[in-house]
Structure formats: structure tokens, C-alpha cells
Scaffold this motif. Structure first.
Motif, PDB file in Angstrom:
ATOM      1  N   THR A 260       0.856  -1.192   0.000  1.00  0.00           N
ATOM      2  CA  THR A 260       0.000   0.000   0.000  1.00  0.00           C
ATOM      3  C   THR A 260       0.888   1.237   0.000  1.00  0.00           C
ATOM      4  O   THR A 260       1.014   1.934   1.018  1.00  0.00           O
ATOM      5  N   PRO A 261       1.529   1.525  -1.124  1.00  0.00           N
ATOM      6  CA  PRO A 261       2.541   2.585  -1.171  1.00  0.00           C
ATOM      7  C   PRO A 261       2.031   3.979  -0.882  1.00  0.00           C
ATOM      8  O   PRO A 261       2.820   4.851  -0.483  1.00  0.00           O
ATOM      9  N   GLU A 262       0.746   4.220  -1.048  1.00  0.00           N
ATOM     10  CA  GLU A 262       0.198   5.548  -0.809  1.00  0.00           C
ATOM     11  C   GLU A 262      -0.208   5.752   0.643  1.00  0.00           C
ATOM     12  O   GLU A 262      -0.604   6.853   1.037  1.00  0.00           O
ATOM     13  N   VAL A 263      -0.108   4.695   1.442  1.00  0.00           N
ATOM     14  CA  VAL A 263      -0.524   4.736   2.843  1.00  0.00           C
ATOM     15  C   VAL A 263       0.677   4.436   3.726  1.00  0.00           C
ATOM     16  O   VAL A 263       1.451   3.517   3.442  1.00  0.00           O
ATOM     17  N   GLU A 264       0.854   5.217   4.788  1.00  0.00           N
ATOM     18  CA  GLU A 264       1.946   4.951   5.721  1.00  0.00           C
ATOM     19  C   GLU A 264       1.849   3.510   6.211  1.00  0.00           C
ATOM     20  O   GLU A 264       0.868   3.127   6.846  1.00  0.00           O
ATOM     21  N   SER A 265       2.871   2.715   5.890  1.00  0.00           N
ATOM     22  CA  SER A 265       2.724   1.279   6.122  1.00  0.00           C
ATOM     23  C   SER A 265       4.069   0.581   6.220  1.00  0.00           C
ATOM     24  O   SER A 265       5.040   0.953   5.569  1.00  0.00           O
ATOM     25  N   ARG A 266       4.094  -0.453   7.038  1.00  0.00           N
ATOM     26  CA  ARG A 266       5.233  -1.355   7.035  1.00  0.00           C
ATOM     27  C   ARG A 266       5.233  -2.094   5.703  1.00  0.00           C
ATOM     28  O   ARG A 266       4.183  -2.363   5.126  1.00  0.00           O
ATOM     29  N   GLY A 267       6.438  -2.437   5.243  1.00  0.00           N
ATOM     30  CA  GLY A 267       6.504  -3.047   3.932  1.00  0.00           C
ATOM     31  C   GLY A 267       7.121  -4.421   3.917  1.00  0.00           C
ATOM     32  O   GLY A 267       6.754  -5.292   4.690  1.00  0.00           O
ATOM     33  N   TRP A 268       8.119  -4.564   3.066  1.00  0.00           N
ATOM     34  CA  TRP A 268       8.640  -5.886   2.742  1.00  0.00           C
ATOM     35  C   TRP A 268       9.970  -6.195   3.415  1.00  0.00           C
ATOM     36  O   TRP A 268      10.631  -7.151   3.045  1.00  0.00           O
ATOM     37  N   ASP A 269      10.381  -5.394   4.381  1.00  0.00           N
ATOM     38  CA  ASP A 269      11.663  -5.640   5.045  1.00  0.00           C
ATOM     39  C   ASP A 269      11.579  -6.961   5.815  1.00  0.00           C
ATOM     40  O   ASP A 269      10.831  -7.091   6.787  1.00  0.00           O
ATOM     41  N   GLU A 270      12.355  -7.950   5.360  1.00  0.00           N
ATOM     42  CA  GLU A 270      12.253  -9.289   5.926  1.00  0.00           C
ATOM     43  C   GLU A 270      13.124  -9.501   7.154  1.00  0.00           C
ATOM     44  O   GLU A 270      13.053 -10.557   7.794  1.00  0.00           O
TER      45      GLU A 270
ATOM     46  N   TYR B  75      14.031  -6.519   9.595  1.00  0.00           N
ATOM     47  CA  TYR B  75      13.666  -5.613  10.680  1.00  0.00           C
ATOM     48  C   TYR B  75      12.179  -5.270  10.731  1.00  0.00           C
ATOM     49  O   TYR B  75      11.717  -4.653  11.684  1.00  0.00           O
ATOM     50  N   ASN B  76      11.434  -5.629   9.688  1.00  0.00           N
ATOM     51  CA  ASN B  76       9.993  -5.379   9.665  1.00  0.00           C
ATOM     52  C   ASN B  76       9.668  -3.919   9.958  1.00  0.00           C
ATOM     53  O   ASN B  76       8.755  -3.589  10.720  1.00  0.00           O
ATOM     54  N   CYS B  77      10.418  -3.018   9.350  1.00  0.00           N
ATOM     55  CA  CYS B  77      10.185  -1.596   9.595  1.00  0.00           C
ATOM     56  C   CYS B  77       9.640  -0.921   8.343  1.00  0.00           C
ATOM     57  O   CYS B  77       9.539  -1.520   7.286  1.00  0.00           O
ATOM     58  N   TRP B  78       9.270   0.335   8.503  1.00  0.00           N
ATOM     59  CA  TRP B  78       8.793   1.122   7.375  1.00  0.00           C
ATOM     60  C   TRP B  78       9.983   1.434   6.452  1.00  0.00           C
ATOM     61  O   TRP B  78      11.073   1.768   6.910  1.00  0.00           O
ATOM     62  N   ARG B  79       9.755   1.355   5.163  1.00  0.00           N
ATOM     63  CA  ARG B  79      10.756   1.760   4.177  1.00  0.00           C
ATOM     64  C   ARG B  79      10.070   2.661   3.161  1.00  0.00           C
ATOM     65  O   ARG B  79       8.908   2.441   2.798  1.00  0.00           O
ATOM     66  N   MET B  80      10.818   3.653   2.665  1.00  0.00           N
ATOM     67  CA  MET B  80      10.218   4.654   1.784  1.00  0.00           C
ATOM     68  C   MET B  80      11.122   4.995   0.611  1.00  0.00           C
ATOM     69  O   MET B  80      12.319   4.699   0.616  1.00  0.00           O
ATOM     70  N   CYS B  81      10.503   5.661  -0.349  1.00  0.00           N
ATOM     71  CA  CYS B  81      11.236   6.383  -1.395  1.00  0.00           C
ATOM     72  C   CYS B  81      10.639   7.780  -1.451  1.00  0.00           C
ATOM     73  O   CYS B  81       9.420   7.947  -1.367  1.00  0.00           O
ATOM     74  N   GLN B  82      11.498   8.783  -1.532  1.00  0.00           N
ATOM     75  CA  GLN B  82      10.994  10.130  -1.737  1.00  0.00           C
ATOM     76  C   GLN B  82      11.662  10.734  -2.966  1.00  0.00           C
ATOM     77  O   GLN B  82      12.705  10.232  -3.425  1.00  0.00           O
ATOM     78  N   TYR B  83      11.038  11.751  -3.528  1.00  0.00           N
ATOM     79  CA  TYR B  83      11.564  12.298  -4.777  1.00  0.00           C
ATOM     80  C   TYR B  83      11.309  13.796  -4.868  1.00  0.00           C
ATOM     81  O   TYR B  83      10.436  14.352  -4.201  1.00  0.00           O
ATOM     82  N   VAL B  84      12.121  14.420  -5.710  1.00  0.00           N
ATOM     83  CA  VAL B  84      11.910  15.810  -6.081  1.00  0.00           C
ATOM     84  C   VAL B  84      11.993  15.919  -7.601  1.00  0.00           C
ATOM     85  O   VAL B  84      12.707  15.148  -8.246  1.00  0.00           O
ATOM     86  N   ILE B  85      11.263  16.848  -8.144  1.00  0.00           N
ATOM     87  CA  ILE B  85      11.388  17.223  -9.556  1.00  0.00           C
ATOM     88  C   ILE B  85      11.927  18.646  -9.585  1.00  0.00           C
ATOM     89  O   ILE B  85      11.325  19.556  -9.002  1.00  0.00           O
ATOM     90  N   LEU B  86      13.084  18.809 -10.210  1.00  0.00           N
ATOM     91  CA  LEU B  86      13.774  20.088 -10.213  1.00  0.00           C
ATOM     92  C   LEU B  86      13.986  20.590 -11.636  1.00  0.00           C
ATOM     93  O   LEU B  86      14.174  19.794 -12.573  1.00  0.00           O
ATOM     94  N   LYS B  87      14.000  21.901 -11.775  1.00  0.00           N
ATOM     95  CA  LYS B  87      14.332  22.557 -13.044  1.00  0.00           C
ATOM     96  C   LYS B  87      15.634  23.317 -12.856  1.00  0.00           C
ATOM     97  O   LYS B  87      15.751  24.145 -11.947  1.00  0.00           O
ATOM     98  N   HIS B  88      16.622  23.012 -13.679  1.00  0.00           N
ATOM     99  CA  HIS B  88      17.880  23.743 -13.664  1.00  0.00           C
ATOM    100  C   HIS B  88      17.622  25.115 -14.278  1.00  0.00           C
ATOM    101  O   HIS B  88      17.246  25.230 -15.460  1.00  0.00           O
ATOM    102  N   ILE B  89      17.792  26.155 -13.487  1.00  0.00           N
ATOM    103  CA  ILE B  89      17.366  27.489 -13.904  1.00  0.00           C
ATOM    104  C   ILE B  89      18.122  27.963 -15.135  1.00  0.00           C
ATOM    105  O   ILE B  89      17.534  28.541 -16.065  1.00  0.00           O
ATOM    106  N   GLU B  90      19.425  27.732 -15.181  1.00  0.00           N
ATOM    107  CA  GLU B  90      20.221  28.253 -16.296  1.00  0.00           C
ATOM    108  C   GLU B  90      19.891  27.573 -17.615  1.00  0.00           C
ATOM    109  O   GLU B  90      19.745  28.241 -18.651  1.00  0.00           O
ATOM    110  N   SER B  91      19.741  26.261 -17.611  1.00  0.00           N
ATOM    111  CA  SER B  91      19.536  25.525 -18.865  1.00  0.00           C
ATOM    112  C   SER B  91      18.075  25.219 -19.158  1.00  0.00           C
ATOM    113  O   SER B  91      17.715  24.916 -20.299  1.00  0.00           O
TER     114      SER B  91
END
Length: 248
Positions: free
Chosen positions: A97-107, A109-125
Motif C-alpha cells: 500500500t505505497p500511498e498509505v503509511e505502512s510497514r513493507g517488505w523488510d524481511e 527488521y519489519n520496519c517502514w521503508r520509503m522512497c521520496q523524490y523531487v522534480i527540479l528545473k535547472h534554472i540556467e539551462s
């Protein structure tokens, strides 16, 4: 545009023998500053690190989301102020359930694992790209599932040039690695091809190559270096970092 970037697991807690967070933070800053990275992905960021990053990295903006209210650990992304425009941010859990705060597949430690991201624009180019930063759990099944989910979300998030950094807790011979390179290219594998350990446990471990940068086919890999410097023989953390250059 040539992007200079760093990925570094900074170790979540205080350790003995001169390796508390307050002792290690100045070493981390001194070592990383000489690379003058445009963007940095840290892993194992915790509450005690907040003041240290603010103190030693004032030239960067940061996006950070803790794994859960019970696990105050994160994989933040920092980028140079004034060099990029932030277009979007997001995160998801490595779980069924990636959209919900949840424990995942860590076999292990059984802890929460995440990925976070940013979308950036290089101002000069005007170039726009997506940086995803993560910290996998342990176990083949969970790492394979995480690799599939990261790939799915990379396409879902944007059609941009995209790269994924992190501590993946998997070696190049693992099933999770085999899965992720179906979708991305390992920058190390096509540049330095340096398979030395990246987790060293303060100099005690020498066979754990588990930190990576993966890119999609819209990015050209230029170089990669394992950051293995110390300060007066003392480590900044229990991992070596990665410094890499990408053409976007």
C-alpha cells in the motif's frame, strides 16, 4: 547540463569511539564540501541530524519526510539554492500500500521503508529531471518488490530524465539488483566499475557493495567515484558515499 551529485548513508545514531553524530557531522561536511555537489541524497537521516545539516549545509534546500510517526528516519534530498527551481515533491512506501503509511517488505527488521523524490528545473539551462532517493529493506523478495515498485513509480511520476540513489542493502549478485537493472542502468557498472565495499562498518567490513545510483535512458553517465576519505583517520559514517556526474 552536467549534474554533480552525491549519495551518502550518514548513519542514524551515535556510535562509540568518537563516532557520535556530533563528532561525525563536521567530518561529513568537510569531505562532501570539496565535491561541490549540486544535489545530495542522504539516507538514515534522524532528528539529531536536523541541526547538523542546517549548520553545515546552509547553501542547500532540503525535502524530507520521516518514514512514520513511529520511525523518525528519512532519506532527504538536498539541492543548491538558487540553482534549481523546485517543481514537485513526493514520497511513497515500499509496501503493498505505497500511498498509505505502512510497514513493507523488510524481511529482517519489519520496519517502514520509503522512497521520496523531487522534480527540479535547472534554472540556467531549463532542464528538468527527477531525483528519487531510497533505503531498501532486507531480503530477496522485498528487494525485488521494491525494485519493481520504484520502476513503476518512476514512470508514473514523470517522463523526465530520472535517477535513483540510495542504500539498497543488496549486492550486484542479488535478485533485487537483477530486477532493478531491467529498468535502470547502474552508473558505477558503466563508468568506474568499482565494486569495493560501500558499507564498511567503521573499517570492519570489506564485502558489502550496497549503495548505488541508477539512471533511466534519458541520462548519460559521466563518472562515479566511491567517497572513501577520512579525517585524521576517522570516518564520517559507517558507509562510503558515492560522487557521480550525469549529463541531463
Amino acid at each position: 547540463m552536467i549534474l554533480k551529485a552525491i549519495s551518502f548513508n550518514i548513519r542514524c545514531c551515535d556510535d562509540k569511539d568518537g563516532n557520535s553524530i556530533s563528532e561525525r557531522a563536521p567530518r561529513l561536511a568537510e569531505i562532501t564540501k570539496k565535491y561541490d555537489a549540486d544535489i545530495i541524497g542522504f539516507q538514515e537521516f534522524t532528528v539529531p541530524w536536523e541541526a547538523e545539516i542546517e549548520k553545515f549545509y546552509p547553501e542547500y534546500e532540503m525535502f524530507m519526510k520521516y518514514r512514520s510517526k513511529n520511525e523518525l528516519e528519512a532519506a532527504p534530498i538536498l539541492w543548491k539554492k538558487g540553482k534549481f527551481e523546485l517543481l514537485d515533491t513526493g514520497y511513497f512506501w515500499l509496501s503493498d500500500t505505497p500511498e498509505v503509511e505502512s510497514r513493507g517488505w523488510d524481511e529482517l527488521y519489519n520496519c517502514w521503508r520509503m522512497c521520496q523524490y523531487v522534480i527540479l528545473k535547472h534554472i540556467e539551462s531549463g532542464k528538468v529531471f527527477t531525483h528519487m532517493n531510497t533505503h531498501y529493506g532486507f531480503g530477496d523478495n522485498g528487494q525485488v518488490a521494491s525494485s519493481k515498485l520504484i520502476s513503476e513509480y518512476a514512470s508514473k511520476i514523470s517522463s523526465n530524465p530520472t535517477f535513483v540513489t540510495g542504500d539498497f542493502n543488496m549486492r550486484p549478485t542479488s535478485k533485487g539488483y537483477e530486477e532493478i537493472v531491467k529498468h535502470f542502468t547502474d552508473v558505477n557498472a558503466v563508468t568506474a566499475n568499482d565494486r569495493r565495499t560501500t558499507y564498511h562498518g567503521y573499517g570492519r567490513v570489506n564485502d558489502e557493495h550496497i549503495d548505488y545510483c541508477f539512471i533511466n535512458d534519458k541520462i548519460k553517465p559521466i563518472s562515479l567515484k566511491i567517497i572513501d576519505e577520512t579525517i585524521d583517520g576517522k570516518y564520517p559514517t559507517d558507509h562510503y558515499g558515492l560522487f557521480f556526474e550525469l549529463e541531463i
